[in-house]
Scaffold this motif. Structure first.
Motif: not given
Length: 79
Positions: A36-38, A46-47, A71-73
């Motif tokens: 999360x911090x990175x 997108x996550x 996101x739609x891949x």
């Protein structure tokens, strides 16, 4: 009784996760807070972090690290 809740960040779960004494580095607070911090997980990646927490009498008794994407891949049809 077990209460199941969700959260919008792993960062505010440090104390509770430390008390679980988890033996997997992939389930540790350190691993998920680093993601999360990175910026690997978070609104700009997108996550979205969405940890699930189980509590009994106010004490965390279970944890499921979840991150979802909006996101739609693209998919490739198999021929």
């Amino acid at each position: 009784m077990i209460e199941i809740t969700s959260n919008n960040s792993f960062l505010n779960l440090k104390k509770e996760l430390s008390n679980l004494k988890i033996n997997s580095s992939f389930l540790s607070y350190e691993f998920h807070s680093a993601l999360e911090t990175s910026g690997s997980v978070g609104k700009n990646s997108g996550w979205i972090p969405f940890p699930i927490v189980a509590k009994s009498e106010g004490k965390m008794v279970g944890f499921m690290p979840v991150s979802y994407t909006h996101l739609t891949l693209p998919t490739t049809p198999y021929v």
